[in-house]
Write a protein that holds these residues in place. Structure first.
Motif, PDB file in Angstrom:
ATOM      1  N   ALA A 163       0.866  -1.186   0.000  1.00 27.94           N
ATOM      2  CA  ALA A 163       0.000   0.000   0.000  1.00 27.94           C
ATOM      3  C   ALA A 163       0.899   1.230   0.000  1.00 27.94           C
ATOM      4  N   LEU A 164       0.751   2.079  -1.026  1.00 28.82           N
ATOM      5  CA  LEU A 164       1.707   3.175  -1.222  1.00 28.82           C
ATOM      6  C   LEU A 164       1.204   4.507  -0.695  1.00 28.82           C
ATOM      7  N   TYR A 165      -0.068   4.552  -0.282  1.00 28.77           N
ATOM      8  CA  TYR A 165      -0.679   5.865  -0.076  1.00 28.77           C
ATOM      9  C   TYR A 165      -0.690   6.329   1.367  1.00 28.77           C
ATOM     10  N   ASN A 166       0.091   5.696   2.237  1.00 32.83           N
ATOM     11  CA  ASN A 166       0.244   6.148   3.625  1.00 32.83           C
ATOM     12  C   ASN A 166      -1.006   5.828   4.443  1.00 32.83           C
ATOM     13  N   PRO A 167      -0.927   4.944   5.463  1.00 30.59           N
ATOM     14  CA  PRO A 167       0.273   4.223   5.856  1.00 30.59           C
ATOM     15  C   PRO A 167       0.890   3.465   4.676  1.00 30.59           C
ATOM     16  N   ILE A 168       2.218   3.571   4.552  1.00 28.44           N
ATOM     17  CA  ILE A 168       2.927   2.849   3.513  1.00 28.44           C
ATOM     18  C   ILE A 168       3.207   1.452   4.059  1.00 28.44           C
ATOM     19  N   ASP A 169       2.369   0.498   3.622  1.00 26.74           N
ATOM     20  CA  ASP A 169       2.456  -0.873   4.136  1.00 26.74           C
ATOM     21  C   ASP A 169       3.275  -1.695   3.141  1.00 26.74           C
ATOM     22  N   MET A 170       4.525  -1.941   3.483  1.00 24.87           N
ATOM     23  CA  MET A 170       5.425  -2.686   2.594  1.00 24.87           C
ATOM     24  C   MET A 170       5.144  -4.183   2.681  1.00 24.87           C
ATOM     25  N   ILE A 171       4.123  -4.553   3.448  1.00 24.89           N
ATOM     26  CA  ILE A 171       3.690  -5.933   3.745  1.00 24.89           C
ATOM     27  C   ILE A 171       4.850  -6.823   4.211  1.00 24.89           C
ATOM     28  N   GLY A 172       4.489  -8.038   4.583  1.00 27.15           N
ATOM     29  CA  GLY A 172       5.433  -8.944   5.238  1.00 27.15           C
ATOM     30  C   GLY A 172       6.689  -9.252   4.433  1.00 27.15           C
ATOM     31  N   ASP A 173       6.667  -8.937   3.127  1.00 27.31           N
ATOM     32  CA  ASP A 173       7.839  -9.197   2.294  1.00 27.31           C
ATOM     33  C   ASP A 173       8.982  -8.221   2.533  1.00 27.31           C
ATOM     34  N   ALA A 174       8.722  -7.134   3.291  1.00 28.02           N
ATOM     35  CA  ALA A 174       9.736  -6.086   3.436  1.00 28.02           C
ATOM     36  C   ALA A 174      11.050  -6.634   3.980  1.00 28.02           C
ATOM     37  N   THR A 175      12.142  -6.118   3.453  1.00 28.88           N
ATOM     38  CA  THR A 175      13.475  -6.461   3.951  1.00 28.88           C
ATOM     39  C   THR A 175      14.125  -5.199   4.499  1.00 28.88           C
ATOM     40  N   SER A 176      15.317  -5.340   5.046  1.00 32.13           N
ATOM     41  CA  SER A 176      16.007  -4.147   5.543  1.00 32.13           C
ATOM     42  C   SER A 176      16.250  -3.189   4.386  1.00 32.13           C
ATOM     43  N   GLU A 177      16.427  -3.729   3.195  1.00 33.80           N
ATOM     44  CA  GLU A 177      16.675  -2.869   2.042  1.00 33.80           C
ATOM     45  C   GLU A 177      15.441  -2.028   1.708  1.00 33.80           C
ATOM     46  N   THR A 178      14.254  -2.668   1.677  1.00 30.41           N
ATOM     47  CA  THR A 178      13.044  -1.881   1.381  1.00 30.41           C
ATOM     48  C   THR A 178      12.780  -0.862   2.491  1.00 30.41           C
ATOM     49  N   TYR A 179      13.061  -1.247   3.737  1.00 32.31           N
ATOM     50  CA  TYR A 179      12.917  -0.272   4.828  1.00 32.31           C
ATOM     51  C   TYR A 179      13.795   0.942   4.568  1.00 32.31           C
ATOM     52  N   ALA A 180      15.060   0.690   4.259  1.00 35.44           N
ATOM     53  CA  ALA A 180      16.003   1.800   4.083  1.00 35.44           C
ATOM     54  C   ALA A 180      15.589   2.687   2.911  1.00 35.44           C
ATOM     55  N   LYS A 181      15.198   2.057   1.785  1.00 36.43           N
ATOM     56  CA  LYS A 181      14.825   2.843   0.609  1.00 36.43           C
ATOM     57  C   LYS A 181      13.554   3.651   0.851  1.00 36.43           C
ATOM     58  N   THR A 182      12.557   3.003   1.463  1.00 33.49           N
ATOM     59  CA  THR A 182      11.297   3.704   1.726  1.00 33.49           C
ATOM     60  C   THR A 182      11.522   4.860   2.697  1.00 33.49           C
ATOM     61  N   LEU A 183      12.303   4.595   3.729  1.00 33.08           N
ATOM     62  CA  LEU A 183      12.579   5.638   4.721  1.00 33.08           C
ATOM     63  C   LEU A 183      13.233   6.842   4.046  1.00 33.08           C
ATOM     64  N   ARG A 184      14.229   6.585   3.196  1.00 34.51           N
ATOM     65  CA  ARG A 184      14.913   7.673   2.508  1.00 34.51           C
ATOM     66  C   ARG A 184      13.927   8.436   1.614  1.00 34.51           C
ATOM     67  N   ALA A 185      13.046   7.689   0.937  1.00 33.96           N
ATOM     68  CA  ALA A 185      12.076   8.342   0.036  1.00 33.96           C
ATOM     69  C   ALA A 185      11.150   9.277   0.811  1.00 33.96           C
ATOM     70  N   VAL A 186      10.658   8.856   1.953  1.00 35.75           N
ATOM     71  CA  VAL A 186       9.708   9.720   2.676  1.00 35.75           C
ATOM     72  C   VAL A 186      10.428  10.866   3.381  1.00 35.75           C
ATOM     73  N   ILE A 187      11.659  10.642   3.800  1.00 32.69           N
ATOM     74  CA  ILE A 187      12.416  11.753   4.406  1.00 32.69           C
ATOM     75  C   ILE A 187      12.629  12.843   3.364  1.00 32.69           C
ATOM     76  N   GLU A 188      12.886  12.443   2.132  1.00 29.78           N
ATOM     77  CA  GLU A 188      13.154  13.426   1.077  1.00 29.78           C
ATOM     78  C   GLU A 188      11.879  14.087   0.545  1.00 29.78           C
ATOM     79  N   ASP A 189      10.722  13.524   0.879  1.00 30.46           N
ATOM     80  CA  ASP A 189       9.464  14.031   0.330  1.00 30.46           C
ATOM     81  C   ASP A 189       8.950  15.197   1.178  1.00 30.46           C
ATOM     82  N   ASP A 190       8.771  16.362   0.523  1.00 30.69           N
ATOM     83  CA  ASP A 190       8.300  17.541   1.256  1.00 30.69           C
ATOM     84  C   ASP A 190       6.884  17.388   1.786  1.00 30.69           C
ATOM     85  N   ALA A 191       6.186  16.337   1.334  1.00 30.05           N
ATOM     86  CA  ALA A 191       4.816  16.129   1.823  1.00 30.05           C
ATOM     87  C   ALA A 191       4.802  15.757   3.302  1.00 30.05           C
ATOM     88  N   PHE A 192       5.946  15.363   3.854  1.00 28.28           N
ATOM     89  CA  PHE A 192       5.967  14.874   5.231  1.00 28.28           C
ATOM     90  C   PHE A 192       6.852  15.728   6.135  1.00 28.28           C
TER      91      PHE A 192
END
Lengths: 702, 702
Positions: free
Chosen positions: A348-377
Motif C-alpha cells: 500500500a503506497l498511499y500512507n500508511p505505507i504498508d510494505m507488507i510482510g515481504d519487506a526487507t532491511s533494504e526496502t525499509y532503508a529505501k522507503t525511509l529515505r524516500a519519505v524523508i526526502e518528500d516535502d509532503a511529510f
C-alpha cells in the motif's frame, strides 16, 4: 523573587554543608554525604554534627557557626523541631541556599503547617532560597552532584525533571536508568514552602544544559506567577507536566497529601493551554514525551509518514494521528513512483505505507529515505513487526534508521513490536537517540506533542489590547456599594460600571410609576423591555419579573402592574424601587454569556458560551485566564461547538464577531483592574449582525 | 451457519492433514508440520506433497485423495492458484475443516478478491468450515496443538485470543510469553472468507477452557449476526475488543489492508455497547484487561479501596477512578478505628489510604486485611513505591497479598512502581494470579472494566416490546411509491405509513385551494400549520414553505397564496398539489428528532436528539441499533446531555417521556419490518407534558 545567583548557589554549589551528617551510616545526613561522595562531587563538603565526629573520613564541624561564610548550599537533615534554629544560624553566616529534607511539616497537619509557615517567613526575610522541606534533595550530573537521599544516581542528559511527590522522583530515576536516559537537573520539590515551580522554572528555562523540562505537580500555589514564567519558558523549550488531583476524589486526596487546596480543573487547563504547557495523560506518557523531546528535532508541521511492514499496527497509528492534531497525507507522485520501483505490487503506497510482510532491511532503508526526502511529510513513524522475512535483519533496519536520521532534519520515531526478537534493535535505536516504543499509540502521541510544541513556538505574537476606561468612576461605584453593605451591585450601578468600561449597554431608565415608564418608553422608542428594579432581587428572569418585546403603551402599563405586584408577592422582603425600561437588543440576534470568577490559584477565569442551556447543561464553554490578548478572545469565540451558529449556520445571519471580541477584552480588563469584583456575569448579551448589547449583568463584590 | 461439530473439528482435531508439507524445511507446510511436532500434538498427522516425500520423518501422501476420509482438519499451505482445487478435493473426501495459510487473496486486489469469493462459495456449498486465507493458523494448548506458521508457542491458559492482523498475533504471543500468561485458544483469522468473528464467538462462548475472549478487529462484515452472538457471549464471559480503523485515515488504511469497507464508528460503538463488549483503548490496554479478567474475580460494585505508601500515585489513582465509573469511598468507622491502631498518626485514613513512607510489610498486610473485610469496598488496589522503609520487604508484601487474596472474593490488583527493586515482587504477584502494573493508571482501568462487566452481567433483562401494526398496509404504501419511481415517500403517504405503525401524527388534510384549506382548518380547529404539498419538495422548512400558528381564516388564506406562489418560484420543476393543513402540536413543548439510517454492517442505526442545532452541530445524539428493547429507548432519551431540559429544567414543564419511548420503539419496529426504507427522519417531533406528535417526516426508499 529570588535572584538568579542564589538559584545558582542551590543548583551549582561549589561548597556544601551537611547539617546532621554523623558517624552513623543510617542517619539521613550521612546518607546525603555518602551519595555526594559516590557521585564524585568535586566541591567542598562540610559535615556538621554536635559531637564534631568525622563523617566518612571527612572532618566535621561541631556547630553551624563554624562552617565557612558564604558557603553555597546547606543540606539540612535534622528533626523538624531543630530545622528552624539551624536555618536562622545559616542565614546569619550567611549561607546562600538550603535544602531541607526533613519531614514533619505541612504534610502532617496543623502544627507542622505552622512550622512550615515560620520557615517560609525566615526565608523571605533573609532572602535565602530553600528547597523542601519533606523532599529528597536534588541532583546536577554536570557537577557530578547527588545532594539527595536517593542512592540511585542518574547519568548526565538534557532533561530537567522535578516532582512534588517523592515517589514519582524514584519512579523517574528507575525509568531513566532502565532506558539509558539522563537528566540535566533532578529536583524533588517536597512541600514547596519557599522554592516553588515558578521560581525553579525561571532558572531551568535559562539553563543551557536543559533542553526539555518535565514535571509532576498536584497544586500550583502561585498560579499567576507560574503562568507568566511558564509562558516565557515554553517559548524557549518544551515544558511537559503531569498534573494529578483534577477530579474531586483526586483533589481530596491531594489535599490530604500536602494540605494544600487545589484550584479548579478548568482553571488549570486554561492556564496550561495559555502558557503552552504540554499536559501528559499519564505517567508513562510523561516519560515517553520526555524522551522524544530530548533526542529528536521538532517537526515543522503535522504531516506524518507511517512506514510499516504490517497492516494492523499501521491502521492503529493512522487512527491515533487523526484523533490528535496530525494528518496522514498522501506521498508526492514522485515518491509513489520511486516506491513502485522497489516495493511489491501488493504494497500500500498511499500512507500508511504498508510494505507488507515481504519487506526487507533494504526496502525499509529505501522507503525511509524516500519519505524523508518528500516535502509532503514533516515527520516519520517507522513500525516493524517481526515477520519471518525480516526477523534476521531487525538490527540492520535499526542501524539503517540511525544512518538515515543523521541526514534528516525531520523527527523520526519508531515502534518495534515484539519481545526478544526486537529487543536488541530497540536498544540500538534508543542509544542512538531514536525513540523506540513498544506500541504505535505511544509513538503517535509523541509526534503529536512535538507538533503542538512546534506550532506553539512559531505562533503569532499575541496582540495586547488596552481599552480606554474610567477606572476611578468604576472604583467609586464599587466602593459606594461596599460602604452601604451590598454584596451585589444593583442593576443600574452595574450598568454604570459597565459604561465606565465602554461596554455597550442598552439605554435604561428607572421608572417609579407606569406613567414614568410610558414616558421613558416613548423617548427610548418601542419595542422595549421592562424589568423590576430592586436591590434585593437579582435573578429576575427566573422569577418572571422581566417582560420583553413590549410594543404599545397599553402593553407596557399592563406589564408594569403585573411585574411590580408579582415581585411584591414573590419577594416579600424586597424593597421595590419601580421598574427599569430598557431598549430591546438588535434583531436577527443570538444570546451569549460572558462571565468571570476568581480562581484561588490563577485569578480571573473568563468564560464564554451561548445563552440558555449551552453553558451549564451542555458544557459548551470556552475558558481563558485574564488578561486576554486579542487572539485569546478570538479563539474563545471560535472554539465552542456551537460557533457555526454565530457564523450564520442554519439560515441565521452572521453576527458581529468583532463586537463580541471587544466585550471579552473589556471584561478581561475589568477583571484585572478591579480585584474587589469576585464574580461577574453578563447574560444575556444580545448580539446581531450590527453589534452587541449587554442586556443584563450581575456583579458580586468580595 | 456452521454446526458446532465442524467447529470442534477445526479447534479440537484428532487428525490433521498438511497440504504442501515437503522435504524442504523452509516450505510453509513443513514449518506447520514442524510446529505441530514441536508442540507435542498427540493426534495423527498426514503430510501431503506431489512427490510423496517423507516430511520430518513422517510418511507422506502424494495426493489429497489418498488421505483418510473424515480427517478432521486440513492445513493448506499452497500457492493461491492451487488452493481452490485442493479445497474441492478435500470436500469430496470429506475433510471437515480447513485452514488456508496462503496469502494472495482479497488483500492483493481484484483478482485475489474473486479467488477468495470462489473459495467462500465452495465452503458454503459443501458446509466446510475454513479459517483464513492469509492467516497464521491456530493454537489449542489443551491438545498441545500448534497448527500455525508461528514457531513461538504458548502455554495453556484461560484467555482465547483472535486477531484479523497477523502482526497483532505475533505481538500477543510475545506479550504472553514475557508475562507468563497462557491462552486457551489462539486464532489468526486472516481474511475471514468463511470463518468470521461471529461463528468463532459461538464456539468460544461455550468453550469450557476459555474464561475471557480477547480480540483485535478492523471490520465486522456480518454485523447483525455478530451483535446477537456477542450479546449471548458477554452474558457468560467477558469479551474485550480492540477495534482499529475508526477514523477516516484509519478506515482508508483498513480498506487498503483487507479490501473491506468499514462501517461507521457510531454504529460500531452502538453495537459494542449493546452487545456488552468491552472496548480496549489501545494494544497495551487490551493485554492488561485480558490478564486482569483471566485471573481475578469480578467486583460486585464500583467502590475501590486504594492502599498506598505514597501520596502522588494515590492521587493519580483516585483521579482515574473518578474519571471512570468507580468511586473512592470512605472506609467504615470500624475500619478507620482499626487502622488508627496500627498506622502512623500522619497517615491518611479516608481513602486513598496513604500509609506514608513509614509503611512496613506488616502495615500493608493489616491494612489490606481491614479493607478486604470492609463491606464499603468491592475491590482493592494496592500501590507500592520502593521507599527506604519498605525496600527490603517488597517481596514479603507481595507474598502477604497472595495470602490475603486466597481468602478474598474481592478482586485485588496491584501497582508496584520502580525498576529492579520491585521486579521480583512483580513476578511473584503475576505468577500467583494478581495483576501487577507498572503504573496506577492501568490498574484502575482494569478495575473499571471489570466493574462494568459485572454490571453488564447483572443487568435487568431487556424488556422486549412488540407493537400492533398494519404491516401489509405499510408494505403496500412502499410498493406503490416504488412502482411509480419515487425515491422518497410524499408526505401524506409517509403519514399513512406512520399511522400504520400507530405513530401519533397530527390530523392532516390536503387542500387544493385556499377555500378547501379554510374548510379543513375549521374542522381541525385553529391554530393550524400550513405546508406546501409536492412530491418533488422535501425540505420544506428550509425553503420557507411552512407557516405555523395560523389563527384565523384570513391568515390562512394569505399563507396559502404565499406558500404556493413561493413554491412555484423557488422550485420551478415541482408539481404542486396544493397545501397540507395540519393541527398544531401540543403547547409547552420541545422539539426532538428521531431518525434511522441503515449501516452497511449493522443494519438500522436509530438516533435521538433534541431538535435544531443539537443533532448535527453539537453532536448531542444517542444511538442504538435496531431492534430496541424498552430499556434501550429509556437510555437513549436519558443519556443526551440536554436531557434535563426534557425533565423540565430551566422552568419548562416536564414532558411525556413515555410517549417518546413509544415512538422510538415503533420506529425501531418499522426499521426492522421494512428493509426497503433506507433512511427515515421524524423531525420535528413535538412533545409536551401530555403526549407527542410527529409533525413532519421523510422516508427514503432503496
Amino acid at each position: 523573587m529570588y535572584s538568579y545567583s542564589s538559584l545558582e548557589a542551590l543548583f551549582e554549589p561549589t561548597s556544601i554543608a551537611i547539617i546532621g551528617a554523623t558517624a552513623d551510616q543510617d542517619d539521613p545526613g550521612t546518607i546525603v554525604a555518602s551519595n555526594l561522595l559516590a557521585s564524585g562531587y568535586k566541591g567542598k563538603i562540610f559535615p556538621v554534627n554536635a559531637e564534631g565526629e568525622e563523617v566518612l573520613g571527612i572532618k566535621a564541624f561541631s556547630s553551624i557557626s563554624e562552617i565557612p561564610r558564604f558557603t553555597d548550599l546547606a543540606v539540612i537533615c535534622l528533626s523538624p523541631a531543630e530545622v528552624l534554629g539551624a536555618v536562622e544560624m545559616l542565614c546569619e553566616l550567611p549561607v546562600r541556599a538550603a535544602i531541607v529534607t526533613s519531614s514533619g511539616f505541612g504534610e502532617t497537619g496543623r502544627e507542622g503547617y505552622i512550622l512550615e509557615q515560620r520557615l517560609a517567613k525566615i526565608a523571605k526575610k533573609t532572602g535565602m532560597i530553600i528547597l523542601g522541606p519533606n523532599c529528597l534533595g536534588l541532583m546536577n550530573p554536570t557537577l557530578s552532584l547527588n545532594a539527595s537521599l536517593s542512592a540511585d544516581y542518574t547519568k548526565q542528559g538534557n532533561i530537567a525533571f522535578f516532582s512534588q511527590s517523592g515517589a514519582l522522583c524514584n519512579t523517574a530515576l528507575d525509568w531513566a536508568n532502565s532506558e539509558g536516559v539522563g537528566f540535566s537537573k533532578f529536583i524533588s520539590l517536597g512541600n514547596k514552602a519557599v522554592l516553588s515551580e515558578a521560581t525553579m522554572l525561571r532558572y531551568l528555562s535559562n539553563d543551557p544544559d536543559t533542553k526539555v523540562v518535565v514535571g509532576y505537580c498536584e497544586t500550583l500555589e502561585d498560579g499567576q506567577d507560574f503562568l507568566r514564567v511558564a509562558y516565557d519558558a515554553t517559548c524557549k523549550k518544551p515544558l511537559i507536566l503531569l498534573r494529578a488531583g483534577g477530579t474531586s476524589a483526586g483533589a481530596r486526596a491531594a489535599s490530604a497529601h500536602s494540605g494544600a487546596l487545589t484550584g479548579t480543573t478548568s482553571a488549570y487547563n486554561a492556564a496550561f493551554r495559555q502558557a503552552g504547557v504540554l499536559q501528559a495523560v499519564d505517567i508513562e506518557d510523561m516519560f515517553n514525551l520526555a524522551h522524544a523531546f530530548s533526542c529528536q528535532p521538532l517537526p515543522k508541521g503535522g504531516s506524518v509518514a507511517i512506514v510499516t511492514n504490517s497492516g494492523g499496527p499501521g491502521i492503529i497509528a493512522a487512527d491515533m494521528c487523526e484523533k490528535g492534531s496530525l494528518t496522514v497525507s498522501r506521498p508526492s507522485n514522485a515518491t509513489i513512483d520511486k516506491m513502485k520501483g522497489f516495493l511489491k505490487p501488493y504494497a500500500a503506497l498511499y500512507n500508511p505505507i504498508d510494505m507488507i510482510g515481504d519487506a526487507t532491511s533494504e526496502t525499509y532503508a529505501k522507503t525511509l529515505r524516500a519519505v524523508i526526502e518528500d516535502d509532503a511529510f514533516d515527520s516519520v513513524l517507522v513500525i516493524l513487526t517481526p515477520a519471518a522475512n525480516i526477523v534476521a535483519e531487525v538490527e540492520k533496519v535499526a542501524a539503517d534508521i540511525l544512518v538515515a536520521a543523521m541526514d534528516s532534519s525531520k523527527p523520526i520515531v519508531t515502534c518495534f513490536m515484539g519481545g526478544h526478537s526486537v529487543a536488541g534493535a530497540r536498544n540500538l535505536l534508543r542509544d542512538g537517540g531514536i525513540p523506540c516504543y513498544d506500541f504505535p499509540e505511544a509513538a503517535v502521541r509523541s509526534l503529536d506533542a512535538m507538533t503542538r510544541c512546534y506550532r506553539w513556538q512559531n505562533k503569532d505574537w499575541p496582540i495586547e489590547v488596552c481599552f480606554r476606561r474610567d477606572i476611578s468612576k468604576a472604583q467609586s461605584i464599587v466602593a459606594n456599594s461596599r460602604r452601604i453593605g451590598l454584596m451585589e451591585l444593583v442593576e443600574l450601578d452595574a450598568q454604570h460600571l459597565a459604561s465606565a468600561y465602554e461596554l455597550p449597554v442598552p439605554e435604561t431608565v428607572l421608572a417609579r410609576t407606569s406613567n414614568q415608564a410610558a414616558k421613558a418608553a416613548k423617548r427610548i422608542g418601542y419595542p422595549v423591555v421592562l424589568k423590576v428594579a430592586s436591590p434585593q432581587i437579582s435573578r429576575k428572569e427566573e422569577l418572571g419579573l422581566v417582560v420583553t418585546d413590549l410594543n404599545t403603551p397599553q402593553e407596557l402599563r399592563r406589564a408594569f402592574l403585573e411585574i411590580t405586584s408579582r415581585a411584591a408577592r414573590r419577594c416579600k422582603d424586597a424593597y421595590i424601587t419601580g421598574c427599569l425600561v430598557q431598549a430591546m437588543g438588535p434583531k436577527d440576534s443570538h444570546e451569549v454569556i460572558i462571565s468571570f470568577r476568581r480562581d484561588a490559584q490563577f485569578g480571573p477565569l473568563i468564560r464564554f458560551s451561548l445563552g440558555g442551556i449551552h453553558a451549564d447543561m451542555l458544557g459548551d464553554v470556552s475558558s481563558r485566564l485574564a488578561p486576554l490578548a486579542l487572539n485569546d478572545a478570538q479563539e474563545m469565540i471560535r472554539e465552542i461547538a456551537a460557533y457555526p451558529i454565530l457564523r450564520g449556520a442554519r439560515s441565521g445571519a452572521a453576527i458581529d464577531l468583532g463586537a463580541l471580541e471587544d466585550i471579552l477584552l473589556m471584561v478581561s480588563q475589568m477583571a484585572s483592574d478591579l480585584p474587589e469584583i469576585q464574580e461577574a456575569e453578563f447574560s444575556p448579551i444580545i448580539v446581531g449582525p450590527d453589534g452587541a448589547v449587554v442586556a443584563n449583568m450581575r456583579m458580586t463584590i468580595g
